[in-house]
Design a protein around this motif. Sequence first.
Motif, PDB file in Angstrom:
ATOM      1  N   GLN A  43      17.796 -45.173  52.546  1.00  0.00           N
ATOM      2  CA  GLN A  43      18.670 -45.971  53.403  1.00  0.00           C
ATOM      3  C   GLN A  43      20.153 -45.739  53.114  1.00  0.00           C
ATOM      4  O   GLN A  43      20.968 -45.623  54.024  1.00  0.00           O
ATOM      5  N   LYS A  44      20.532 -45.666  51.844  1.00  0.00           N
ATOM      6  CA  LYS A  44      21.946 -45.486  51.475  1.00  0.00           C
ATOM      7  C   LYS A  44      22.479 -44.149  51.983  1.00  0.00           C
ATOM      8  O   LYS A  44      23.598 -44.061  52.500  1.00  0.00           O
ATOM      9  N   VAL A  45      21.688 -43.102  51.823  1.00  0.00           N
ATOM     10  CA  VAL A  45      22.123 -41.783  52.272  1.00  0.00           C
ATOM     11  C   VAL A  45      22.243 -41.748  53.790  1.00  0.00           C
ATOM     12  O   VAL A  45      23.176 -41.145  54.351  1.00  0.00           O
ATOM     13  N   LEU A  46      21.336 -42.420  54.471  1.00  0.00           N
ATOM     14  CA  LEU A  46      21.373 -42.427  55.928  1.00  0.00           C
ATOM     15  C   LEU A  46      22.601 -43.151  56.478  1.00  0.00           C
ATOM     16  O   LEU A  46      23.105 -42.817  57.555  1.00  0.00           O
ATOM     17  N   MET A  47      23.084 -44.142  55.774  1.00  0.00           N
ATOM     18  CA  MET A  47      24.322 -44.799  56.185  1.00  0.00           C
ATOM     19  C   MET A  47      25.502 -43.826  56.093  1.00  0.00           C
ATOM     20  O   MET A  47      26.361 -43.772  56.968  1.00  0.00           O
ATOM     21  N   PHE A  48      25.527 -43.033  55.025  1.00  0.00           N
ATOM     22  CA  PHE A  48      26.595 -42.046  54.842  1.00  0.00           C
ATOM     23  C   PHE A  48      26.568 -40.997  55.936  1.00  0.00           C
ATOM     24  O   PHE A  48      27.618 -40.643  56.512  1.00  0.00           O
ATOM     25  N   THR A  49      25.385 -40.457  56.249  1.00  0.00           N
ATOM     26  CA  THR A  49      25.300 -39.395  57.257  1.00  0.00           C
ATOM     27  C   THR A  49      25.746 -39.888  58.621  1.00  0.00           C
ATOM     28  O   THR A  49      26.378 -39.153  59.392  1.00  0.00           O
ATOM     29  N   LEU A  50      25.440 -41.130  58.928  1.00  0.00           N
ATOM     30  CA  LEU A  50      25.813 -41.698  60.221  1.00  0.00           C
ATOM     31  C   LEU A  50      27.329 -41.751  60.390  1.00  0.00           C
ATOM     32  O   LEU A  50      27.884 -41.326  61.417  1.00  0.00           O
ATOM     33  N   VAL A  51      28.014 -42.257  59.370  1.00  0.00           N
ATOM     34  CA  VAL A  51      29.474 -42.384  59.440  1.00  0.00           C
ATOM     35  C   VAL A  51      30.143 -41.010  59.477  1.00  0.00           C
ATOM     36  O   VAL A  51      31.097 -40.777  60.241  1.00  0.00           O
ATOM     37  N   LEU A  52      29.655 -40.059  58.673  1.00  0.00           N
ATOM     38  CA  LEU A  52      30.252 -38.727  58.620  1.00  0.00           C
ATOM     39  C   LEU A  52      30.147 -38.014  59.961  1.00  0.00           C
ATOM     40  O   LEU A  52      31.116 -37.397  60.430  1.00  0.00           O
ATOM     41  N   MET A  53      28.985 -38.109  60.602  1.00  0.00           N
ATOM     42  CA  MET A  53      28.806 -37.459  61.893  1.00  0.00           C
ATOM     43  C   MET A  53      29.740 -38.058  62.942  1.00  0.00           C
ATOM     44  O   MET A  53      30.415 -37.341  63.691  1.00  0.00           O
ATOM     45  N   GLY A  54      29.816 -39.380  62.999  1.00  0.00           N
ATOM     46  CA  GLY A  54      30.668 -40.027  63.989  1.00  0.00           C
ATOM     47  C   GLY A  54      32.137 -39.695  63.806  1.00  0.00           C
ATOM     48  O   GLY A  54      32.862 -39.433  64.782  1.00  0.00           O
ATOM     49  N   LEU A  55      32.592 -39.666  62.565  1.00  0.00           N
ATOM     50  CA  LEU A  55      33.998 -39.390  62.279  1.00  0.00           C
ATOM     51  C   LEU A  55      34.366 -37.957  62.646  1.00  0.00           C
ATOM     52  O   LEU A  55      35.408 -37.701  63.281  1.00  0.00           O
ATOM     53  N   LEU A  78      31.380 -27.947  60.377  1.00  0.00           N
ATOM     54  CA  LEU A  78      30.746 -27.929  59.065  1.00  0.00           C
ATOM     55  C   LEU A  78      30.442 -29.349  58.590  1.00  0.00           C
ATOM     56  O   LEU A  78      29.391 -29.607  57.985  1.00  0.00           O
ATOM     57  N   ALA A  79      31.352 -30.287  58.859  1.00  0.00           N
ATOM     58  CA  ALA A  79      31.107 -31.687  58.496  1.00  0.00           C
ATOM     59  C   ALA A  79      29.929 -32.245  59.280  1.00  0.00           C
ATOM     60  O   ALA A  79      29.106 -32.999  58.740  1.00  0.00           O
ATOM     61  N   GLN A  80      29.826 -31.884  60.557  1.00  0.00           N
ATOM     62  CA  GLN A  80      28.669 -32.296  61.347  1.00  0.00           C
ATOM     63  C   GLN A  80      27.377 -31.750  60.739  1.00  0.00           C
ATOM     64  O   GLN A  80      26.356 -32.442  60.675  1.00  0.00           O
ATOM     65  N   GLY A  81      27.427 -30.499  60.298  1.00  0.00           N
ATOM     66  CA  GLY A  81      26.245 -29.890  59.704  1.00  0.00           C
ATOM     67  C   GLY A  81      25.835 -30.565  58.412  1.00  0.00           C
ATOM     68  O   GLY A  81      24.645 -30.758  58.156  1.00  0.00           O
ATOM     69  N   LEU A  82      26.821 -30.928  57.582  1.00  0.00           N
ATOM     70  CA  LEU A  82      26.521 -31.634  56.340  1.00  0.00           C
ATOM     71  C   LEU A  82      25.816 -32.953  56.630  1.00  0.00           C
ATOM     72  O   LEU A  82      24.838 -33.310  55.971  1.00  0.00           O
ATOM     73  N   SER A  83      26.294 -33.658  57.635  1.00  0.00           N
ATOM     74  CA  SER A  83      25.672 -34.926  58.012  1.00  0.00           C
ATOM     75  C   SER A  83      24.252 -34.723  58.513  1.00  0.00           C
ATOM     76  O   SER A  83      23.316 -35.408  58.083  1.00  0.00           O
TER      77      SER A  83
END
Length: 439
Positions: free
Chosen positions: A84-96, A123-128
């Motif tokens: 759950q914690k990692v999924l919160m991070f990926t969501l914010v990174l993709m949107g930003l 690249l940031a989108q890919g990381l997310s």
Amino acid sequence: MTTTATTRKTPVKAATASFMGSAVEYYDFFLFGSAAALIFPTVFFPSGDQAALVMSFATFGFAYIARPFGAIILGHFGDRIGRQKVLMFTLVLMGLSTFIIGCLPGFAQIGWFAPALLVLCRLAQGLSAAGEQAGASSLTLEHAPDGRRSFFTSWTLTGTQGGQILAALIFIPVVALPDDIKFSWGWRVPFWLSAVVVVVAFFIRRSLHETPEFEQAKATGQIARMPLVPLLKNHWRDVLRVIFCAFIAAVSTVFGTLAIAYGKEVGLAASVTLWLVVVANVVALFTQPLFGRLADRIGRKPVFIYGALSSAAFMPFYMLSMGAGNDLLTFGLAILTFSCGYAAANAVWPSFYGEMFSTRVRFSGMAIGTQLGFLMAGFAPSIVAALGGGGAGGWVVISLFTAVIAVIASVSALTARETKNVPTDQLGLRAEERVPARV
């Protein structure tokens, strides 16, 4: 295994959160793919010719370079601190990162710095994205009851259809704008709107608790300090299987990105090609859960292999129909190829891949395996376009490419073990370590 009130299984809530997270990811991803075909060659490169199209598709593929590295990093933390914690991070990174793309100046303003900044955001989108689907699939699988894992996890990938539908519906009015508006500020609006989708998904996902399987592993000291070590020691064959099975994802990028460029080449209006994607994805919203239910009844392997091979069988007919002047036929074949063919593999892979791994390495195994395999999907548009797939007669190149990746994925799937009847807490364990299935 016993569970407490704080670690109870909530499959519907998990599936909803996974659906929304995937919708955000693939709204952003499909938006970029559509823009790479129709907007970016003009805005971010010095000319709008075939070379600009190939370079634009290459920026689409750069996300897939970041994804394997992101898979290692996010997979490690997903198996260490929780899904759950990692999924919160990926969501914010993709949107930003998507919002920032909408703010970038073009080639006319800053020259080659424009595509360079575009690549950084990509690249940031890919990381997310490296952690999103693996994490969401792991989370939903571990919340689902044993006999319905494929159905519930299919909603993770059904969310990708929701995101693509939303992106296409928003992009259709953009391509209809006059060129001076479309290539200046019009194309930016859909990227800015991603912020709204992220906020909605954020509040849904933040209320979801960790999975019972992960909490149990944590409570009994089964969390690996370095998940990559047991993964490569005990599951390297499964990682290889997932890599080659994941080649099938290239069908989606060919269908949703390269086909747009090919349709334009043979005289199909851009709005029609976008509607093809919308309609096919709308139908897939209904067919994918059905394929998930079917896989719970007859097994993951036959459904996955059918999806791969049928994609290859239908693709040449779909591509040829684009130049036939019969839109109804083209729409029918788009639904047949994507919604009734590829959708089968797409619906099943979250359970099929996830069930190859134990709880302690599931996030890492799925993330690393899929992201290495998805490199084929990421560079499929630029590879096929470079071979002539975006020009006249490109249907032959596209069809042959689809056939090759479908055969590779199917052969790899044949080597896997069927897991539909294996209890969740026994997945990924050696035969001698398993306990009899609970009744």
